[in-house]
Design a protein around this motif. Structure first.
Motif, short mmCIF file in Angstrom:
data_model
loop_
_atom_site.label_atom_id
_atom_site.label_comp_id
_atom_site.label_asym_id
_atom_site.label_seq_id
_atom_site.Cartn_x
_atom_site.Cartn_y
_atom_site.Cartn_z
N GLN A 110 -66.81 -96.76 64.57
CA GLN A 110 -65.65 -97.57 64.20
C GLN A 110 -66.01 -98.95 63.65
O GLN A 110 -65.23 -99.54 62.90
CB GLN A 110 -64.72 -97.74 65.41
N GLU A 111 -67.21 -99.47 63.99
CA GLU A 111 -67.55 -100.83 63.60
C GLU A 111 -68.74 -100.93 62.66
O GLU A 111 -69.03 -102.02 62.15
CB GLU A 111 -67.82 -101.68 64.86
N VAL A 112 -69.45 -99.81 62.44
CA VAL A 112 -70.63 -99.86 61.57
C VAL A 112 -70.43 -99.03 60.31
O VAL A 112 -70.48 -99.55 59.20
CB VAL A 112 -71.89 -99.37 62.33
N TYR A 113 -70.20 -97.74 60.49
CA TYR A 113 -70.07 -96.85 59.32
C TYR A 113 -68.98 -97.28 58.34
O TYR A 113 -69.19 -97.20 57.12
CB TYR A 113 -69.83 -95.42 59.79
N PRO A 114 -67.81 -97.73 58.81
CA PRO A 114 -66.80 -98.18 57.85
C PRO A 114 -67.29 -99.31 56.94
O PRO A 114 -66.88 -99.39 55.78
CB PRO A 114 -65.64 -98.65 58.74
N PHE A 115 -68.17 -100.18 57.45
CA PHE A 115 -68.73 -101.25 56.62
C PHE A 115 -69.47 -100.68 55.42
O PHE A 115 -69.42 -101.24 54.32
CB PHE A 115 -69.68 -102.12 57.45
N GLY A 116 -70.17 -99.56 55.62
CA GLY A 116 -70.86 -98.92 54.51
C GLY A 116 -69.90 -98.43 53.45
O GLY A 116 -70.15 -98.60 52.25
N THR A 117 -68.80 -97.82 53.88
CA THR A 117 -67.78 -97.34 52.94
C THR A 117 -67.19 -98.49 52.14
O THR A 117 -67.07 -98.43 50.91
CB THR A 117 -66.66 -96.61 53.70
N TYR A 118 -66.82 -99.58 52.83
CA TYR A 118 -66.23 -100.74 52.15
C TYR A 118 -67.24 -101.35 51.17
O TYR A 118 -66.86 -101.79 50.08
CB TYR A 118 -65.80 -101.80 53.16
N SER A 119 -68.51 -101.37 51.58
CA SER A 119 -69.54 -102.00 50.75
C SER A 119 -69.78 -101.22 49.47
O SER A 119 -69.91 -101.80 48.39
CB SER A 119 -70.84 -102.10 51.55
N VAL A 120 -69.83 -99.90 49.56
CA VAL A 120 -70.02 -99.07 48.36
C VAL A 120 -68.86 -99.27 47.40
O VAL A 120 -69.06 -99.45 46.19
CB VAL A 120 -70.15 -97.57 48.74
N LEU A 121 -67.64 -99.26 47.93
CA LEU A 121 -66.46 -99.43 47.09
C LEU A 121 -66.48 -100.79 46.39
O LEU A 121 -66.21 -100.88 45.18
CB LEU A 121 -65.20 -99.29 47.93
N ALA A 122 -66.81 -101.84 47.15
CA ALA A 122 -66.78 -103.19 46.59
C ALA A 122 -67.80 -103.38 45.48
O ALA A 122 -67.58 -104.17 44.55
CB ALA A 122 -67.03 -104.21 47.71
N GLN A 123 -68.91 -102.67 45.56
CA GLN A 123 -70.01 -102.90 44.62
C GLN A 123 -70.04 -101.92 43.45
O GLN A 123 -70.70 -102.18 42.44
CB GLN A 123 -71.35 -102.84 45.35
N LEU A 124 -69.32 -100.81 43.56
CA LEU A 124 -69.47 -99.75 42.56
C LEU A 124 -69.06 -100.18 41.16
O LEU A 124 -69.80 -99.95 40.19
CB LEU A 124 -68.66 -98.51 42.98
N VAL A 125 -67.89 -100.81 41.03
CA VAL A 125 -67.41 -101.22 39.70
C VAL A 125 -68.36 -102.23 39.08
O VAL A 125 -68.75 -102.12 37.91
CB VAL A 125 -65.99 -101.81 39.80
#
Length: 428
Positions: A45-60
């Motif tokens: 709940q506190e680690v893996y979601p950060f990875g998802t948010y980070s990929v989304l933020a950086q992809l574009v």
């Protein structure tokens, strides 16, 4: 050796070592183990979601910068961030440091776009299919060998879950000099594209005009590719299906180790490596078989097949969620990967065959962005403590239901289009 073959060899070597990460099969066991003194719930709940948010933020950003910087620097960045990521996983302990590591994970994953599109910027069109096949085989070989190696080392108690990360760090270090050897790309698709409408004939016969940086030309070409692609109903329909399917698939493979850990005896899943290896191998077979089909010639038939397969995938995930046997979940995961890579390859092939020239990277970049946006919403609602924070079994009930609903809707659309087609033929 031909130049394109040398490039293919370097890409294959880079992809192989980048993907050969035996630690991936047991990363949840490691992160939720004694080294960091974190619980599975904290990691989930506190680690893996950060990875998802980070990929989304950086992809574009990464996608546009990749074209601007002409691919190679982003591939090098991918190798460097991979090294930083595994250094942090090995030598930090706090929850905050682990969350920071997820930012580097986001860069590591987002920069994949440079690797996959480098081929189309550097290799002649006549070699696209061959080089794509080579690199795909190298990537899957790296994943397969990583899974086998992890299983052997864990089963023989030769290495702990943490020690597997040293091998992953070593393969990322090896990938760095390989990325430095890749030839530079002389042009970009968008920012250094020649505007054919305004380009004047060269003053000297046989002399080619050197493309110059232009935001105006880039914007025009991007807009042309967007409009020409997504106004095509075939591309739109199959792109939506691809994005929806990839969204759910990424969730399934990201959080499956939590389900295995929850179902395994003593809450320790020891056969993840072998399961990942078999799933990768059968998934590759499914993708190869799909690649041999003339799917674009029978699109409606394959949408029907994909919809039925999607319903089957949903049923498999519900089975994994409702049973309490880790071996059943292992078998479900293997079957899921085998079927999914078959149907998603069909969808990708149909989209690619109906695109205008040079828009492949843009369209699949946008489709991936849509999938990540949907995945982020799913993560916030289902996984993160800001939403429902569901336990693993309940999560997979959601993912199974997602596949069932998505596939049922597309199945109804296919049947409706079939009925309309039959009615128009009858009237004629």
């Amino acid at each position: 050796m031909d130049n394109w073959l040398k490039i293919s060899l370097l890409l294959c070597m880079f992809g192989f070592f980048r993907e050969m990460r035996p630690s991936e099969s047991y990363v949840t066991e490691y992160l939720a183990g004694d080294w960091r003194n974190l619980t599975s719930e904290q990691v989930q709940q506190e680690v893996y979601p950060f990875g998802t948010y980070s990929v989304l933020a950086q992809l574009v950003i990464v996608f546009l910068v990749t074209d601007l910087l002409r691919y190679k620097p982003i591939i090098i960045l991918s190798a460097i961030t991979g090294i930083v990521l595994f250094v942090m996983l090995l030598w930090t302990r706090s929850l905050l440091n682990l969350q920071i590591a997820q930012v580097f994970y986001g860069t590591f994953m987002a920069s994949e776009v440079a690797y996959y599109t480098y081929i189309y910027a550097k290799v002649d069109r006549e070699h696209y299919q061959v080089v794509t096949g080579h690199t795909r085989a190298a990537i899957l070989s790296g994943k397969f060998l990583g899974g086998v190696l992890a299983q052997v080392l864990v089963s023989t108690e030769s290495m702990s879950f943490r020690e597997l990360h040293f091998i992953s760090l070593a393969t990322q270090i090896i990938s760095l000099p390989i990325s430095l050897l890749l030839p530079k790309v002389p042009r970009s698709f968008y920012f250094y594209a020649v505007d054919k409408e305004t380009t004047k004939p060269p003053a000297i016969a046989g002399q080619e005009e050197t493309p110059k940086f232009s935001l105006r030309n880039a914007g025009r070409l991007l807009w042309y590719h967007l409009v020409s692609s997504y106004t095509n109903p075939i591309v739109l329909m199959w792109s939506i299906w691809w994005s929806l399917a990839i969204c759910a698939q990424v969730q399934v493979i990201t959080y499956i180790q939590f389900l295995w850990k929850d179902q395994a005896p003593n809450n320790q899943s020891n056969y993840n490596g072998g399961t990942e290896a078999i799933a990768t191998l059968l998934g590759a077979v499914g993708a190869i078989v799909a690649g041999l089909l003339k799917s674009n010639n029978h699109r409606n038939r394959y949408m029907l097949i994909n919809s039925i397969c999607g319903i089957a995938l949903g049923a498999l995930l519900l089975l994994a969620a409702l049973c309490n046997n880790v071996w059943v979940s292992y078998a479900v995961y293997i079957a899921f990967c085998s079927v999914f890579y078959f149907i998603v390859t069909i969808a990708a092939a149909i989209v690619a065959e109906n695109l205008v020239d040079d828009s492949f990277g843009l369209v699949f970049g946008i489709n991936t962005l849509v999938a990540l946006i949907l995945q982020t919403i799913l993560t916030v609602v289902v996984v993160a403590d800001t939403g429902f924070g569901l336990p693993p079994k309940d999560q997979y009930i959601v993912y199974g239901s997602y596949f069932l609903i998505m596939s049922a809707i597309y199945l109804l659309v296919v049947l409706f289009l079939k009925m309309c087609s039959n009615k128009s033929q009858t009237v004629a």
